[in-house]
Write an enzyme that holds these catalytic residues in place. Structure first.
Site, PDB file in Angstrom:
ATOM      1  CG  ASP A  30      -9.890  18.817  10.475  1.00 32.49           C
ATOM      2  OD1 ASP A  30      -9.202  18.346  11.406  1.00 32.49           O
ATOM      3  OD2 ASP A  30     -10.920  19.487  10.661  1.00 32.49           O
ATOM      4  CG  HIS A  54      -4.613   6.998   8.100  1.00 32.59           C
ATOM      5  ND1 HIS A  54      -5.284   6.104   7.311  1.00 32.59           N
ATOM      6  CD2 HIS A  54      -5.023   8.223   7.693  1.00 32.59           C
ATOM      7  CE1 HIS A  54      -6.062   6.741   6.471  1.00 32.59           C
ATOM      8  NE2 HIS A  54      -5.932   8.039   6.681  1.00 32.59           N
ATOM      9  CG  HIS A  81      -1.906   1.116   1.196  1.00 37.09           C
ATOM     10  ND1 HIS A  81      -3.040   1.076   0.420  1.00 37.09           N
ATOM     11  CD2 HIS A  81      -1.905   2.319   1.812  1.00 37.09           C
ATOM     12  CE1 HIS A  81      -3.709   2.210   0.580  1.00 37.09           C
ATOM     13  NE2 HIS A  81      -3.039   2.978   1.423  1.00 37.09           N
ATOM     14  CG  HIS A 112      -9.838   8.232   9.182  1.00 36.06           C
ATOM     15  ND1 HIS A 112      -9.009   9.265   9.475  1.00 36.06           N
ATOM     16  CD2 HIS A 112      -9.672   7.979   7.866  1.00 36.06           C
ATOM     17  CE1 HIS A 112      -8.365   9.637   8.391  1.00 36.06           C
ATOM     18  NE2 HIS A 112      -8.738   8.874   7.392  1.00 36.06           N
TER      19      HIS A 112
HETATM   20 FE   FE2 Z   1      -7.563   8.805   5.532  1.00 38.42          FE
END
Ligand code: FE2
Length: 386
Positions: free
Chosen positions: A306, A300, A263, A336
């Protein structure tokens, strides 16, 4: 960073006499953004660009903040933003901080009876639906689905749409929007490992030179107010220009994704940078090819930013219940990651057709009243399995 461009007729030496056929002078204007040190262009006007006839009453367009301290993961239903005939009226601010305004617009393409200039901010338009052209003193920049249109602060423009069905994501940035520095060499050229290059730029063309006197209203945005200023001469009276500072466009479909055996982190998707936020493009691509790869992202902790995602097209691999035009906001401070099942579901997948624009801001975002009106109100629970 753009590249040196020249359009129309310019004198062989800058800051020297440049005359019309009747012997009168053209009027030179330096158009730069960072004092006299940043990128700039030199424009040659048919008439002095300073002839103010009258000043209208300024009016306040400051975003109305509903939530100043947000710690809630949000999903905004972007296509619920109502269409409006007028371009400026259609612009709906949703997420803001002192560095930027992020909003959506659905202009139905009423002809602009005025010109517009944002004196505070560079603007970046992302065209989700519709096509048309940006008209400026530098010429026209045509745009269509998937284009980012970058408009340096101070650029006077009108926007024309080919039809009534238009959807735009827009950013107003108080710091200049550049290409990522790590993809530029010492000379400013985009390097071989950049996911796009200068050949992909859509540059101004079809210079308009209007030798007209009359009443020309420029709505100038400054300090969250619109100041209507009436000028004596047409703002598009330029006979020629050259330099580095001008509007241009770039298609997200020309962003060449960087992939790997395992990834790759979000910076590989970076498309633009500022001092206050980055813009990334998630494009259709082959997935990771390590035999044990997990293509979905790891969880992460975006503790320093934000994260805003605007969903354009395709299935978004890590999210459930996401549709075109949705905006998700993952505020800094809460980790999240993929939705339940998405991590497992991604294993063995060969490719994705997802298309999305991400904006990561370094300062927290506030939500406007219009954002709250289209907030689904329950997205924050969507990771819970119980
Ligand atoms: Fe993200």
């Amino acid at each position: 960073m753009p590249i040196y461009q020249q359009l129309g007729t310019i004198p062989p030496k800058r800051h020297t006499q440049f005359r019309k056929t009747d012997g009168g002078l053209y009027y030179e204007e330096l158009f730069g953004t960072i004092g006299f040190e940043g990128m700039s262009s030199l424009l040659y006007h048919t008439w002095r660009p300073t002839q103010v006839k009258s000043l209208g009453e300024p009016y306040d367009v400051a975003p109305r903040i509903a939530v100043a301290n947000n710690m809630t993961m949000r999903k905004l239903i972007g296509f619920d933003v109502k269409p409006a005939a007028d371009y400026l009226d259609s612009r709906t601010p949703l997420l803001v901080n002192r560095d930027l305004i992020l909003g959506l617009a659905a202009p139905t393409g009423a002809p602009m009876s005025y010109f517009y200039k944002n004196a505070d901010a560079d603007e970046l338009l992302f065209i989700h639906r519709g096509s048309g052209k940006l008209r400026t003193p530098f010429g026209q920049v045509p745009f269509t689905y998937g284009d980012y249109v970058l408009i340096p602060r101070g650029t006077i423009y009108q926007i024309e749409f080919d039809g009534p069905d238009n959807r735009l994501l827009y950013l107003e940035s108080h710091t200049p929007i550049y290409t990522p520095k790590r993809y530029r060499n010492h000379f400013g050229q985009l390097t071989e490992h950049s996911p796009y290059c200068e050949r992909d730029y859509i540059l101004p063309r079809d210079l308009e030179t209007h030798d007209e006197h009359g009443e020309f209203i420029i709505k100038i945005k400054k300090q969250s107010h619109i100041h209507p200023v009436t000028y004596e001469t047409h703002p598009f009276d330029v006979i020629g220009w050259d330099g580095y500072n001008y509007p241009w466009a770039f298609s997200i479909h020309n962003f060449e994704p960087i992939t790997g055996r395992i990834h790759q982190p979000p910076p590989v998707h970076q498309t633009f940078q500022t001092d206050a936020f980055v813009v990334c493009s998630f494009c259709p691509r082959l997935y990771d090819y390590h035999p044990l790869a997990i293509p979905a992202p790891y969880n992460h902790s975006n503790i320093d930013s934000d994260e805003v995602l605007y969903y354009v097209d395709g299935d978004f691999m890590s999210r459930n219940d996401i549709a075109q035009g949705h905006i998700t906001l993952h505020p800094g401070g809460i980790p999240h990651g993929p939705h339940p099942g998405a991590y497992e579901r991604s294993i063995g997948k060969k490719e994705t057709q997802e298309l999305a624009v991400m904006v990561d801001t370094f300062r927290p975002l506030m939500l406007t009243e219009q954002a709250i009106a289209i907030d689904d109100g329950r997205y924050f629970t969507s990771w819970a399995e119980g």
